[in-house]
Design a protein around this motif. Structure first.
Motif, short mmCIF file in Angstrom:
data_model
loop_
_atom_site.label_atom_id
_atom_site.label_comp_id
_atom_site.label_asym_id
_atom_site.label_seq_id
_atom_site.Cartn_x
_atom_site.Cartn_y
_atom_site.Cartn_z
N VAL A 17 4.58 26.52 39.05
CA VAL A 17 3.20 26.99 39.17
C VAL A 17 2.53 26.11 40.22
CG1 VAL A 17 1.01 27.29 37.95
CG2 VAL A 17 3.18 27.70 36.75
N GLU A 18 1.82 26.75 41.17
CA GLU A 18 1.22 25.99 42.26
C GLU A 18 -0.30 26.09 42.25
OE1 GLU A 18 3.10 27.46 45.82
OE2 GLU A 18 4.70 25.97 45.62
N ASP A 19 -0.93 25.02 42.73
CA ASP A 19 -2.36 25.02 43.05
C ASP A 19 -2.48 25.30 44.54
OD1 ASP A 19 -3.83 24.47 40.73
OD2 ASP A 19 -3.42 22.33 40.87
N THR A 20 -3.28 26.27 44.89
CA THR A 20 -3.47 26.61 46.30
C THR A 20 -4.89 26.26 46.71
OG1 THR A 20 -1.85 28.39 46.18
CG2 THR A 20 -3.40 28.47 48.01
N GLU A 21 -5.01 25.62 47.86
CA GLU A 21 -6.32 25.29 48.43
C GLU A 21 -6.46 26.02 49.76
OE1 GLU A 21 -7.81 21.24 48.12
OE2 GLU A 21 -5.91 20.72 47.18
N TRP A 22 -7.69 26.47 50.05
CA TRP A 22 -7.97 27.19 51.28
C TRP A 22 -8.81 26.32 52.20
CZ3 TRP A 22 -5.66 31.62 52.55
CH2 TRP A 22 -5.01 32.31 51.54
#
Length: 131
Positions: free
Chosen positions: A53-58
């Motif tokens: 499971v990943e945390d994505t930042e924009w």
């Protein structure tokens, strides 16, 4: 001290280009970076299928002049790129008189980590594409 940012990720949407009144090219795009999500004990979380499971930042990326033209000509949504630049903070008041804040990366260099648009042009070779 130096304000230096290096990010590697996937382009989130087609870059948008504009030209200032003085003729400077400006190209903007979003970049997604991800890292594994961890539980309270520091272990990497997995979903029901066993995938991480990943945390994505924009991140908002802004390029000027030559870098802006290259990005506009060759970068496409989904492409992997590495951006080197600096953090830039902005502050403004919106139409409702609410103070707003923003942050963007002003790119000095964009390195292509995968092929983008322009690679399928008739007569183009890999040597024509600036990696």
């Amino acid at each position: 001290m130096k304000n230096l940012v290096i990010l590697a990720g996937n382009v989130g949407a087609e870059p948008e280009t504009r030209t200032t009144g003085s003729g400077a090219n400006i190209t903007s795009f979003t970049l997604a970076t991800s890292r594994p999500k961890r539980d309270s004990e520091g272990k990497i979380l997995k979903d029901d299928d066993g995938r991480t499971v990943e945390d994505t930042e924009w991140h908002r990326i802004t390029c000027f002049n030559g870098v802006a033209k290259t990005v506009a000509d060759y970068v496409a949504k989904g492409q992997k790129v590495m951006v080197q630049g600096r953090l830039h903070y902005t502050q403004w008041t919106d139409k409702d008189e609410i103070k707003r804040y923003g942050v963007e990366i002003l790119a000095d260099d964009v390195t292509f980590l995968s092929k983008g648009k322009g690679t399928g042009r008739a007569g183009a070779t890999e040597d024509d594409i600036p990696y």
